[in-house]
Design an enzyme around this catalytic site. Sequence first.
Site, PDB file in Angstrom:
ATOM      1  N   ASP A   1       0.838  -1.194   0.000  1.00 18.43           N
ATOM      2  CA  ASP A   1       0.000   0.000   0.000  1.00 18.43           C
ATOM      3  C   ASP A   1       0.876   1.248   0.000  1.00 18.43           C
ATOM      4  O   ASP A   1       1.695   1.441   0.895  1.00 18.43           O
ATOM      5  CB  ASP A   1      -0.917   0.004   1.219  1.00 18.43           C
TER       6      ASP A   1
ATOM      7  N   SER B   1      -7.395   4.285  -1.583  1.00 11.65           N
ATOM      8  CA  SER B   1      -7.170   2.837  -1.526  1.00 11.65           C
ATOM      9  C   SER B   1      -8.422   2.028  -1.825  1.00 11.65           C
ATOM     10  O   SER B   1      -8.321   0.911  -2.354  1.00 11.65           O
ATOM     11  CB  SER B   1      -6.616   2.452  -0.146  1.00 11.65           C
TER      12      SER B   1
ATOM     13  N   THR C   1      -7.995  -1.942   1.551  1.00 11.74           N
ATOM     14  CA  THR C   1      -7.399  -2.970   0.688  1.00 11.74           C
ATOM     15  C   THR C   1      -7.806  -4.384   1.088  1.00 11.74           C
ATOM     16  O   THR C   1      -8.238  -5.165   0.229  1.00 11.74           O
ATOM     17  CB  THR C   1      -5.871  -2.818   0.649  1.00 11.74           C
TER      18      THR C   1
ATOM     19  N   PHE D   1      -4.649  -9.371  15.482  1.00 10.51           N
ATOM     20  CA  PHE D   1      -3.449  -9.189  16.290  1.00 10.51           C
ATOM     21  C   PHE D   1      -3.298  -7.800  16.906  1.00 10.51           C
ATOM     22  O   PHE D   1      -2.298  -7.529  17.559  1.00 10.51           O
ATOM     23  CB  PHE D   1      -2.222  -9.516  15.444  1.00 10.51           C
TER      24      PHE D   1
ATOM     25  N   GLU E   1      -1.254  -7.864   2.097  1.00  3.13           N
ATOM     26  CA  GLU E   1      -0.994  -6.428   2.020  1.00  3.13           C
ATOM     27  C   GLU E   1       0.028  -5.972   3.056  1.00  3.13           C
ATOM     28  O   GLU E   1      -0.105  -6.259   4.244  1.00  3.13           O
ATOM     29  CB  GLU E   1      -2.278  -5.629   2.245  1.00  3.13           C
TER      30      GLU E   1
ATOM     31  N   HIS F   1       2.341   8.899   4.498  1.00  3.97           N
ATOM     32  CA  HIS F   1       1.414   9.995   4.813  1.00  3.97           C
ATOM     33  C   HIS F   1       2.033  10.945   5.829  1.00  3.97           C
ATOM     34  O   HIS F   1       1.863  12.166   5.741  1.00  3.97           O
ATOM     35  CB  HIS F   1       0.109   9.440   5.389  1.00  3.97           C
TER      36      HIS F   1
ATOM     37  N   ASP G   1      -1.225  -0.320  -4.760  1.00  2.00           N
ATOM     38  CA  ASP G   1      -2.497   0.293  -5.131  1.00  2.00           C
ATOM     39  C   ASP G   1      -2.311   1.726  -5.619  1.00  2.00           C
ATOM     40  O   ASP G   1      -3.114   2.236  -6.391  1.00  2.00           O
ATOM     41  CB  ASP G   1      -3.487   0.243  -3.962  1.00  2.00           C
TER      42      ASP G   1
END
Length: 481
Positions: free
Chosen positions: A43, A88, A141, A227, A273, A282, A320
């Site tokens: 991603d 995404s 995703t 998790f 992913e 970001h 993506d």
Amino acid sequence: MKTLMNFKAIIGVIALMLTVCVSAAAYGDDSQQVKGIILLIGDGMGINQVRSADIYSRQISGKPLAINSIVTRGTTTTNSANSEVTDSAAAATALYSGFKTDNGALNTLPDGRKVSTIACAAKKAGLSVGVVSTTRLTHATPAGVYGHSPSRDDENLIAEQLLEFSPDVAMAGGLRHFIPQDGKGSKRKDDKNLVGAMQGNGYTYVTNADELKTVDPVKTGKLLGLFAVSHMDYELDRQNVPELKSQPQLKEMTRAALSVLGKNPKGFFLMVEGGRIDHACHSHDIKAAIYDTLAFDAAVNVALDYQKMHPDVLVVVTADHETGGLGLGRGTDYALDLATLNPIRSSLEYVTARIKKEPAKLDQLLKAAGFEFTDKEKALLFKHPPTVGTNEVNGFNEYPNVNKYIVPWIQYALGSIETERAKIGWTSFVHTAQPVITYAVGPGANEFSGSYDNTDIAKKMAKLLGVTLDQPASSCVTAVK
């Protein structure tokens, strides 16, 4: 003379056969049936995210990336239906269904129609399906593998769609959308216990790395792993913070998923992913981005090893979109210095969260994270109070939503310090329109060379797997395996 001519003819046929065999070995035998597809999505992983991780890995540990061993590759465009810069959800829709949609929509077209996906087509054909991510399982995703929604943010509904879709393997973060509203960290507004419901439907449920290691694939029909309450932590933090080491690595999740899915004689579709590469970019955290790209590459290596043992499996690696507009170089220097990041031991997200909780320990926490500052860097760091929001600082007026990605000033300052030290640059706090690279190994790999759109990937995978992307979407009914 006739005998000599026949001998020459036989030699010619043998030579031709050898040429065909060599070509098939070198470029992938497209005539071979594809029984399984492993689709790995980084991603936000543009070409410079891959390149920076490769440079860093070679400099620090002397190891090249596994992804760069893949010979067959192509260039992929990523625009959505309503923007040259995709989000995404729209990108996932394109990759799985072959359709463009608006940003924010998940397997739902602008006119409201729902579209079917490669995972649903595989399931209908009796193949096993798995989804693995380091983000929340309900994030765009991974959610695109099994869900439909006009809004990607409707994660409680999307969690219920996972239960309905019933993949054979589902592992990620995102516990908060699967437990009742009175559960710790829950984001649900009801008392539904989706974990309990899935266990009732035959899922083996695991919550940490040690439990995942005990899973016996022979005895496990379906596997669910959650998790973390939200996203799983950055790889950089999981390597350096003892209490976070209970979360499994992406390569371990990938290996476990393949051990369960690979039992189906009809084949499988698995999406893996590396979701937090995007988040690091970001927030302009190059060190965290590099480490999550390295963790993703380790999962790619697991897939490549599996493909070597199972030559009827196709491995496809893509992204993506690109995030951050990462540039390798800045200013007027012909230089790049990623090795200067080596002492940093914490993601910006982790260290700033600690500072917010214990502001009096600012110096101690920064030192523990591996930061030592020059006078120039200190001046930037303390230009504003550490926890003041970036949206409150002059100079960010042109970025009205910047606090969605970088909240406290100190996070921005630390990111800027990393950026200048490494001699890199960023053009955006969000995604960009840069094309990405798609890599492929296995039968049908040649289909992924050249230049094409992300919608073509779904169509190529369906063709090679021998399944039909029936449209419009209908109930994803499992065939008898």
